[in-house]
Motif scaffolding. Structure first.
Motif, short mmCIF file in Angstrom:
data_model
loop_
_atom_site.label_atom_id
_atom_site.label_comp_id
_atom_site.label_asym_id
_atom_site.label_seq_id
_atom_site.Cartn_x
_atom_site.Cartn_y
_atom_site.Cartn_z
N VAL A 88 0.85 -1.19 0.00
CA VAL A 88 0.00 0.00 0.00
C VAL A 88 0.89 1.24 0.00
CG1 VAL A 88 -1.80 1.30 1.20
CG2 VAL A 88 -1.83 -1.20 1.27
N ALA A 90 1.48 5.10 0.39
CA ALA A 90 0.70 6.10 1.12
C ALA A 90 1.46 7.41 1.18
CB ALA A 90 0.38 5.61 2.53
N LEU A 97 -6.23 5.75 4.57
CA LEU A 97 -5.36 4.61 4.84
C LEU A 97 -5.99 3.69 5.89
CD1 LEU A 97 -2.67 3.11 4.46
CD2 LEU A 97 -1.69 4.62 6.21
N CYS A 100 -8.58 1.63 4.23
CA CYS A 100 -7.94 0.66 3.34
C CYS A 100 -7.41 -0.54 4.13
CB CYS A 100 -6.80 1.34 2.58
SG CYS A 100 -5.76 0.23 1.61
N LEU A 101 -6.69 -0.27 5.23
CA LEU A 101 -6.09 -1.34 6.02
C LEU A 101 -7.13 -2.16 6.76
CD1 LEU A 101 -2.87 0.38 7.44
CD2 LEU A 101 -3.15 -0.99 5.37
N VAL A 111 3.00 -1.15 4.25
CA VAL A 111 2.64 0.22 3.90
C VAL A 111 3.92 0.99 3.64
CG1 VAL A 111 1.56 2.36 4.66
CG2 VAL A 111 0.52 0.15 5.26
N ASP A 113 5.32 4.47 3.27
CA ASP A 113 5.05 5.90 3.48
C ASP A 113 5.99 6.69 2.57
OD1 ASP A 113 4.63 8.47 4.26
OD2 ASP A 113 5.01 8.14 6.40
N VAL A 122 0.51 8.65 9.87
CA VAL A 122 0.51 7.45 9.05
C VAL A 122 1.03 6.26 9.85
CG1 VAL A 122 1.57 6.36 7.02
CG2 VAL A 122 0.74 8.72 6.88
N ASP A 162 -3.96 0.91 -3.60
CA ASP A 162 -3.74 2.30 -3.20
C ASP A 162 -4.47 2.61 -1.91
OD1 ASP A 162 -2.14 2.66 -5.37
OD2 ASP A 162 -3.50 4.01 -6.46
N SER A 163 -3.98 3.63 -1.19
CA SER A 163 -4.53 3.93 0.13
C SER A 163 -5.96 4.46 0.07
CB SER A 163 -3.63 4.94 0.86
OG SER A 163 -3.58 6.17 0.15
N ASP A 164 -6.42 4.91 -1.11
CA ASP A 164 -7.81 5.37 -1.24
C ASP A 164 -8.70 4.31 -1.86
OD1 ASP A 164 -6.71 5.47 -3.75
OD2 ASP A 164 -7.25 7.55 -4.19
#
Length: 296
Positions: A88, A90, A97, A100-101, A111, A113, A122, A162-164
């Motif tokens: 992911v 981010a 996020l 998403c998780l 993830v 970052d 985050v 993706d985080s969205d």
């Protein structure tokens, strides 16, 4: 590179099957549109619009049907979630996020970052969901962040979410099921626009109904000139070794890295599949400015 015994393909409903005088079969349809003729010995292997692989002949027929987008895989078994790692990328937006998780619960998640302005926020979300955090000190963009995560993957398959985006573990496992075909390197679902708002604005409703990431309801062997010529990187599942072999995503691209990856894989002789019966949800842009920027 033979298909495994028991692998089944089903001729699409929009493909016409026309018997020939010598006992063969002509198929008209596919994408791009084509006509394919099967001799009588091959036509006998098409039973109830299906071909089940059990020898070299049925393997060849199934591959030709798949490559011509005349047939789709049928009855695939989902992959073992233990064979899958989710990457992911981010950059801030901890609330997205978090969503998403939460949807990826039960899977191994890394993830990345990508040098967020508020990295502590985050990191807190990642910690709360028990994911692994890889923090970059310089902003590389989504492609570079995905590649950084890919370098840490030790499983057979890798997913990029993706985080969205919210994608259920069973959806990712079913996507990975397509990789039982040894030629398939990458597969993606239908990415549908989504809003958590009770009363979305007009531009949000537009993307919920006609997102530029939604590529239609037709399953496809993806390549230039076919009904589906690319896949969005918002949600993808790949064979880890194959993706590494082609260098992953193009790290110098901030946009279009998904189109580039699909075309490089196809050019290298791999197969990319689109599976619209499986769905991931992409959060639409929440402001007119963001919506217009995305369109631009």
């Amino acid at each position: 590179m033979r298909l495994p015994d028991g692998f089944t393909v089903r001729v699409r409903d929009d493909v016409r099957l026309l018997p020939t005088a010598d006992g063969g079969l002509s198929l008209v349809g596919g994408s791009p549109l084509r006509s394919m003729r099967l001799a009588s010995t091959a036509a006998d292997r098409v039973i109830g619009r299906q071909v089940r692989v059990h020898d070299a002949t049925t393997d060849l027929i199934a591959r030709r049907l798949l490559d011509g987008n005349l047939a789709d895989p049928a009855g695939l078994t989902p992959a073992d979630p233990a064979d899958l790692t989710v990457i992911v990328p981010a950059h801030d937006r901890p609330e997205l996020l978090d969503r998403c998780l939460a949807a990826l619960s039960g899977l191994g998640v890394i993830v990345v970052d990508d040098a967020s302005r508020a990295p502590d926020a985050v990191a807190e979300v990642v910690r709360r969901h028990g994911a692994t955090l890889l923090a970059l000190t310089d902003n590389r963009g989504p492609a570079g962040a995905r590649n950084a995560g890919l370098a840490r993957v030790a499983t057979t398959y890798v997913a990029f979410v993706d985080s969205d985006v919210t994608a259920a573990p069973e959806v990712l496992a079913q996507l990975a099921g397509h990789l039982v075909d040894p030629r398939v390197a990458l597969v993606g679902p239908l990415v549908r626009g989504h809003s958590a708002k009770a009363r979305p604005a007009w531009f949000e409703r537009h993307d919920m109904a006609a997102s530029s990431l939604s590529l239609g309801s037709r399953a496809c062997s993806v390549r230039p000139g076919a009904a589906v010529g690319w896949l969005p990187s918002a949600c993808l599942v790949a064979r880890t070794t194959t993706l590494r072999a082609v260098g992953g995503f193009a790290g110098d691209l901030r946009v279009g890295e998904d189109v580039d990856l699909v075309w490089r894989l196809v050019e290298a002789g791999h197969v990319v599949r689109y599976a619209p019966d499986l769905v991931a949800l992409h959060e639409v842009r929440g402001t007119v400015r963001g919506w217009l920027g995305r369109k631009l």
